[in-house]
Write a protein that holds these residues in place. Structure first.
Motif, PDB file in Angstrom:
ATOM      1  N   PRO B 256       9.194 -22.957 -10.262  1.00 59.67           N
ATOM      2  CA  PRO B 256       9.018 -23.825  -9.091  1.00 59.67           C
ATOM      3  C   PRO B 256       7.939 -24.896  -9.276  1.00 59.67           C
ATOM      4  N   ASP B 257       6.826 -24.520  -9.920  1.00 64.40           N
ATOM      5  CA  ASP B 257       5.754 -25.505 -10.107  1.00 64.40           C
ATOM      6  C   ASP B 257       6.210 -26.668 -10.993  1.00 64.40           C
ATOM      7  N   ASP B 258       7.022 -26.349 -12.009  1.00 63.73           N
ATOM      8  CA  ASP B 258       7.525 -27.403 -12.889  1.00 63.73           C
ATOM      9  C   ASP B 258       8.536 -28.278 -12.162  1.00 63.73           C
ATOM     10  N   ALA B 259       9.303 -27.675 -11.245  1.00 66.10           N
ATOM     11  CA  ALA B 259      10.328 -28.442 -10.521  1.00 66.10           C
ATOM     12  C   ALA B 259       9.688 -29.615  -9.782  1.00 66.10           C
ATOM     13  N   LYS B 260       8.486 -29.355  -9.244  1.00 65.99           N
ATOM     14  CA  LYS B 260       7.801 -30.419  -8.486  1.00 65.99           C
ATOM     15  C   LYS B 260       7.523 -31.639  -9.352  1.00 65.99           C
ATOM     16  N   THR B 261       7.270 -31.424 -10.652  1.00 70.88           N
ATOM     17  CA  THR B 261       6.913 -32.556 -11.513  1.00 70.88           C
ATOM     18  C   THR B 261       8.104 -33.481 -11.777  1.00 70.88           C
ATOM     19  N   PHE B 262       9.319 -33.028 -11.415  1.00 69.47           N
ATOM     20  CA  PHE B 262      10.499 -33.869 -11.632  1.00 69.47           C
ATOM     21  C   PHE B 262      10.901 -34.641 -10.376  1.00 69.47           C
ATOM     22  N   GLU B 263      10.272 -34.304  -9.236  1.00 64.90           N
ATOM     23  CA  GLU B 263      10.664 -34.955  -7.984  1.00 64.90           C
ATOM     24  C   GLU B 263      10.381 -36.452  -8.046  1.00 64.90           C
ATOM     25  N   GLY B 264      11.351 -37.229  -7.563  1.00 64.63           N
ATOM     26  CA  GLY B 264      11.178 -38.678  -7.550  1.00 64.63           C
ATOM     27  C   GLY B 264      11.420 -39.323  -8.902  1.00 64.63           C
ATOM     28  N   ASN B 265      11.804 -38.523  -9.908  1.00 63.61           N
ATOM     29  CA  ASN B 265      12.099 -39.074 -11.229  1.00 63.61           C
ATOM     30  C   ASN B 265      13.607 -39.301 -11.341  1.00 63.61           C
ATOM     31  N   ASP B 266      14.015 -40.570 -11.455  1.00 64.18           N
ATOM     32  CA  ASP B 266      15.440 -40.898 -11.456  1.00 64.18           C
ATOM     33  C   ASP B 266      16.182 -40.347 -12.674  1.00 64.18           C
ATOM     34  N   GLY B 267      15.452 -40.013 -13.704  1.00 67.91           N
ATOM     35  CA  GLY B 267      16.112 -39.534 -14.927  1.00 67.91           C
ATOM     36  C   GLY B 267      16.598 -38.095 -14.826  1.00 67.91           C
ATOM     37  N   PHE B 268      16.207 -37.410 -13.740  1.00 70.08           N
ATOM     38  CA  PHE B 268      16.561 -35.995 -13.639  1.00 70.08           C
ATOM     39  C   PHE B 268      17.040 -35.632 -12.241  1.00 70.08           C
ATOM     40  N   ARG B 269      17.807 -34.572 -12.167  1.00 68.10           N
ATOM     41  CA  ARG B 269      18.277 -34.063 -10.880  1.00 68.10           C
ATOM     42  C   ARG B 269      17.757 -32.632 -10.735  1.00 68.10           C
ATOM     43  N   VAL B 270      16.989 -32.387  -9.667  1.00 61.55           N
ATOM     44  CA  VAL B 270      16.468 -31.041  -9.434  1.00 61.55           C
ATOM     45  C   VAL B 270      17.498 -30.267  -8.609  1.00 61.55           C
ATOM     46  N   ILE B 271      17.901 -29.085  -9.090  1.00 64.02           N
ATOM     47  CA  ILE B 271      18.892 -28.270  -8.395  1.00 64.02           C
ATOM     48  C   ILE B 271      18.170 -27.073  -7.783  1.00 64.02           C
ATOM     49  N   GLU B 272      18.266 -26.941  -6.450  1.00 63.87           N
ATOM     50  CA  GLU B 272      17.622 -25.819  -5.784  1.00 63.87           C
ATOM     51  C   GLU B 272      18.690 -24.850  -5.308  1.00 63.87           C
ATOM     52  N   GLY B 273      18.426 -23.566  -5.407  1.00 60.23           N
ATOM     53  CA  GLY B 273      19.415 -22.591  -4.949  1.00 60.23           C
ATOM     54  C   GLY B 273      18.760 -21.292  -4.523  1.00 60.23           C
ATOM     55  N   ASP B 274      19.522 -20.520  -3.773  1.00 60.59           N
ATOM     56  CA  ASP B 274      19.060 -19.219  -3.317  1.00 60.59           C
ATOM     57  C   ASP B 274      18.955 -18.278  -4.519  1.00 60.59           C
ATOM     58  N   SER B 275      17.854 -17.552  -4.606  1.00 64.25           N
ATOM     59  CA  SER B 275      17.692 -16.645  -5.751  1.00 64.25           C
ATOM     60  C   SER B 275      18.480 -15.353  -5.577  1.00 64.25           C
ATOM     61  N   TYR B 276      18.879 -15.028  -4.331  1.00 66.58           N
ATOM     62  CA  TYR B 276      19.521 -13.741  -4.030  1.00 66.58           C
ATOM     63  C   TYR B 276      18.657 -12.579  -4.489  1.00 66.58           C
ATOM     64  N   VAL B 277      17.352 -12.814  -4.524  1.00 63.17           N
ATOM     65  CA  VAL B 277      16.430 -11.740  -4.870  1.00 63.17           C
ATOM     66  C   VAL B 277      15.400 -11.656  -3.755  1.00 63.17           C
ATOM     67  N   VAL B 278      15.295 -10.487  -3.145  1.00 60.07           N
ATOM     68  CA  VAL B 278      14.282 -10.306  -2.107  1.00 60.07           C
ATOM     69  C   VAL B 278      13.035  -9.746  -2.784  1.00 60.07           C
ATOM     70  N   ASN B 279      11.911 -10.381  -2.511  1.00 62.58           N
ATOM     71  CA  ASN B 279      10.653  -9.857  -3.035  1.00 62.58           C
ATOM     72  C   ASN B 279      10.090  -8.872  -2.020  1.00 62.58           C
ATOM     73  N   TYR B 280       9.595  -7.777  -2.518  1.00 58.63           N
ATOM     74  CA  TYR B 280       9.095  -6.767  -1.605  1.00 58.63           C
ATOM     75  C   TYR B 280       7.837  -6.108  -2.149  1.00 58.63           C
ATOM     76  N   ILE B 281       7.069  -5.550  -1.217  1.00 55.42           N
ATOM     77  CA  ILE B 281       5.942  -4.702  -1.601  1.00 55.42           C
ATOM     78  C   ILE B 281       6.466  -3.280  -1.513  1.00 55.42           C
ATOM     79  N   GLY B 282       6.542  -2.625  -2.633  1.00 57.63           N
ATOM     80  CA  GLY B 282       7.125  -1.281  -2.675  1.00 57.63           C
ATOM     81  C   GLY B 282       6.057  -0.223  -2.454  1.00 57.63           C
ATOM     82  N   PHE B 283       6.314   0.649  -1.485  1.00 56.27           N
ATOM     83  CA  PHE B 283       5.394   1.765  -1.234  1.00 56.27           C
ATOM     84  C   PHE B 283       5.957   2.988  -1.942  1.00 56.27           C
TER      85      PHE B 283
END
Lengths: 319, 527
Positions: B256-283
């Motif tokens: 994600p941090d690298d994706a930001k560096t491509f924003e506004g750059n016409d030479g690239f297209r940033v593709i965002e999508g659902d990860s289908y991964v839920v992050n959780y704190i496991g007890f």
């Protein structure tokens, strides 16, 4: 001499054996095994499938049994199959990587020797001048820069910012082989690999040459009217090289360590990359075979250095 | 003497250099149109794996030269036909009839029902090293009544059966049928001469460097628009980003941090999508500390999830109130556990755990090693400390993590930060939450034993009617929200970046890489 060599070879053999026990033991002390590396923690895997795989690979056996089984097979030249690479035999896999590693290491070594010796001579001849001081500062920076740092900075600077060299790999994927393509991929990692080594050689060369320059025979040569250039090159440098040759031989192990970092940063398909990938995925057969071969290389090179050293300087008695 | 020795050394080095250069294998000539990408970079990739039945990820790439019978559509909302043109399911949900598409193997042989029978039986056979054996255990028989029809009969209904089949690649019976399954588990066939039915055919694998494919002229949906497809390997996502910026590749997964560096750059297209991964704190439910639901709830109230999503994910994540966030399976009226540290403290006091850490810190294990997750865990650590819960994050590599959490030394992992696949089929969560799925059977590493939750999941999984099953999954969500088997945090987005000169290129950050209908035959590159 021959008795000495036989003894050294025998000691080397036992050292390799001890190395395999050590590596085998250390690997198994780490939690997790190759099958654990299969499990993507976020993807639903049925663990019982993986346990069946563990039994099939013999990973459920006690450690000494696993080690002896490995040793028996290894002694007959069978290093088994890579666990993480769909069953590719280990030995050809590792042997394939020796070429690229030697290419990278020797290119780095040649650059280090040329640069190190040249700057060492310059530094000694221009002792206590601005040239000497700046070269010394640079060499201290070179010696104290860890390989992973110089590799990353070099990659970012020369590849991403300046676009002078490819960002990784050994050849352009899918392109026909050409020597130019290979060299363009080689030059950046080889130069970065040589930094610490050339700095070390430079320090040794400088110290050794300064010592030689104060010897009587150098003064005699000068008194005979030999030109300063030839005094340095013919009389002083030749004698000053001796400890530097020893240094080069005895630091091959360090060069291998540096090559592992450089290879992983530049995705250079050598032993280093193979070993890093194998360690992160707990591919025991590959780690064992690669460590054994690397250990053997270091032992052989050290033995050769001792023999060459004895041959170069008859005052040294090998036994 | 010294000079000669030195000269010899240099000469030997020169000879070695030259000989190594000569022994490096030559590659095939570069053709006009080539797409090079880091297709196995990131969590969905599996570089170096070539055996499709041993794959736990990497399906985006595998499905460019192999194909399954059925596959997810591009937005992963539905399972559609791939090598099966049509699927019909009997009333009792036991018999699946596949009408096969008119396809050819890369060697020109026709694809038939004999291949389906062979592939499914091989995948079901644990001797073949298949990781699908247990998941396909419900298959009672596979019949091939004629060349273009395959009939699979199950021993008991399994609503996830088609979802499992999306990852089972079809293999050529005429090439592998006569070989011993155990020998196939350790064969170099997979990485040297594999044959599939996909739009591209295998050319070569250069060890740890790249895999090269060429267009398959007889592909049933038409010849691919590019001649070559190259999957380059990278040591990490950052190295792939460097190659992308240097123009050496046209696509890669990015952090994600690298994706930001491509924003506004016409030479690239940033593709965002659902990860289908839920992050959780496991007890870890084997640890006394977490036995009282109020303690688990206190952890939830102590964490300002909106703030973390805003500041550390740049808004690119959705708060999760249970194991998933898909609107059709999340009921209304859930407790949103809005940030309330005072309530957290009160709950801890009520439960008798207000001195929860007792001066010691609770180890908090994770396998995530990215800087972003490091920051997220540090933020949570600070928030938990505010209510008196002191945790110390510990990041390890995946094999170490699995080695620890699949063991029984509970003190090593009283608390974890992890991810679990929650879609496209929510039944994916079963192995994490069902009481019957504790290791070594499944992946219920937190030893969650909640009869109500197990029953709700099993009921939902048995239902094959979509509208009814959505309702049942809503019930599962409600139980998770109330009983708090783990602390659901969020579902974050994942990113890929494609060069602007790629045309009709489709990619989405599917869990395990899919597979989904990416239609690689349509991918094109502008000169």
């Amino acid at each position: 001499m021959s008795q000495y060599i036989i003894r050294r070879v025998a000691v080397g053999f036992f050292m390799l054996l001890a190395l395999t026990v050590l590596i085998f033991g250390l690997l198994r002390l780490a939690p997790g095994d190759p099958i654990d590396a299969y499990i993507n923690p976020s993807v639903p895997m049925s663990a019982s499938d993986l346990d069946a795989l563990r039994v099939r690979l013999g990973l459920d056996q006690p450690l000494p049994v696993q080690y002896l089984a490995w040793l028996r097979a290894a002694l007959s030249g069978d290093f088994g199959y890579s666990i993480q690479r769909g069953g590719i035999p280990v030995l050809p896999l590792v042997l394939d990587r020796i070429g690229p590693t030697i290419l990278l290491m020797f290119s780095g070594l040649v650059i280090a020797i040329v640069v190190g010796i040249a700057t060492g001579i310059l530094s000694a001849v221009r002792r206590n001048t601005a040239t000497d001081v700046s070269l010394s500062v640079l060499s201290f920076i070179g010696i104290s820069s860890p390989a992973f740092l110089t590799a990353l900075l070099g990659l970012y600077g020369f590849s991403v910012m300046l676009d002078w060299a490819p960002s990784g790999g050994m050849l352009t994927p899918g392109a026909p082989f050409s020597l130019g393509d290979l060299l363009s991929h080689l030059v950046l990692p080889a130069c970065l690999l040589s930094i610490a080594h050339s700095a070390m050689i430079m320090r040794y060369m400088r110290a050794s040459l300064l010592e030689v320059l104060s010897q009587d025979y150098v003064r005699t040569a000068r008194a005979k009217g030999v030109r300063e250039f030839w005094v340095i090159v013919k009389h002083a440098v030749r004698n000053a090289l001796l400890p530097v040759i020893t240094l080069i031989g005895s630091t091959i192990g360090i060069a291998i360590g540096g090559a592992i970092f450089i290879e992983s940063v530049f995705n250079w398909p050598g032993m280093g990359l193979l070993m890093i990938n194998a360690v992160t995925r707990r591919d025991y057969p590959v780690i064992m075979c690669a460590t054994l071969l690397t250990g053997a290389c270091v032992i052989i090179v050290n033995l050769l250095t001792d023999i060459i050293y004895a041959a170069v300087d008859p005052r040294i008695k090998v036994s | 003497m010294q000079r000669r020795t030195f000269g010899r050394l240099v000469a030997a080095a020169g000879i070695l250099l030259a000989s190594t250069a000569l022994t490096i294998p030559t590659t095939m000539a570069q053709s006009e149109k080539t797409i090079t990408g880091g297709f196995d970079v990131g969590p969905g990739g599996y570089p170096g794996n070539f055996h499709p039945h041993q794959a736990t990820a990497g399906f985006t790439w595998l499905s460019t030269y192999y194909e399954p019978l059925v596959i997810y559509n591009p937005d992963l909302s539905e399972i559609v036909g791939a090598l099966a043109a049509d699927v019909s399911i009997s009333e009792d949900s036991l018999q699946y009839t596949f009408k096969l598409a008119d396809a050819k193997w890369h060697d020109g042989e026709p694809f038939t029902s004999a291949d389906v029978k062979f592939s499914l039986e091989l995948a079901k056979n644990p001797d073949s090293g298949s990781l699908f054996a247990a998941r396909l255990g419900d298959i009672a028989s596979v019949e091939a009544p004629n060349d273009s029809t395959a009939v699979v009969t199950l021993g008991k209904p399994n609503a996830a059966f088609l979802a499992i089949l999306t990852q089972v690649m079809m293999l050529p019976e005429h090439l592998l049928g006569s070989r011993d399954p155990a020998e196939l588990a350790n064969s170099d066939w997979w990485s040297t001469e594999p044959v599939g039915t996909g739009p591209f055919k295998f050319v070569q694998y250069v060890s740890d460097q790249y895999v090269e494919l060429a267009a398959f002229d007889d592909y049933r949906n038409g010849r691919p628009k590019v001649d070559r497809l190259i999957n380059r390997y990278f040591a990490n996502a950052a190295a792939a980003v460097a190659a992308l910026k240097a123009g050496e590749i046209q696509f890669t997964y990015v952090e994600p941090d690298d994706a930001k560096t491509f924003e506004g750059n016409d030479g690239f297209r940033v593709i965002e999508g659902d990860s289908y991964v839920v992050n959780y704190i496991g007890f870890n439910h084997k640890v006394d500390l977490w036995q009282d639901v109020r303690v688990r709830q206190a952890v939830m109230y102590a964490i300002d999830r909106d703030q973390i999503i805003e500041s550390l994910y740049g808004g690119a994540a959705k708060v999760a109130s249970c194991g998933y966030v898909a609107p059709q399976i999340v009921p209304g009226g859930l407790n949103d556990y809005a940030y309330d540290p005072e309530k957290a403290k009160a709950l801890l006091a009520e439960a008798g755990w207000d001195q929860i850490s007792g001066g010691e810190t609770i180890p908090w294990l994770t396998y995530y090693n990215s800087p972003q997750v490091g920051n997220v865990m540090a933020a949570i650590q600070a928030m938990l400390a505010q209510v008196g819960i002191n945790v110390s994050p510990r990041a390890v590599d995946v094999p170490t993590y699995n080695g620890i959490v699949r063991g029984t030394d509970w003190d090593q992992f009283p608390l974890v930060y992890a991810g679990a696949q929650n879609g496209p089929n929510p039944a994916s969560l079963n192995v994490n939450l069902n009481a019957a799925q504790v290791p070594p059977v499944g992946n219920n590493i937190m030893h969650i034993d909640m009869p109500e939750l197990t029953e709700a999941i099993e009921t939902a999984m048995a239902e094959t009617d979509t509208s009814k099953s959505n309702e049942l999954w809503q019930q599962v969500c409600g139980v998770m929200n109330e009983k708090m088997p783990w602390g659901s945090m969020w579902v974050a987005s994942r990113y890929g970046v494609a060069s602007a000169n790629l045309k009709d290129f489709y990619w989405t950050p599917a869990p395990a890489g899919g597979p989904y209908q990416a239609h690689p035959e349509n991918w094109d590159i502008a000169p």
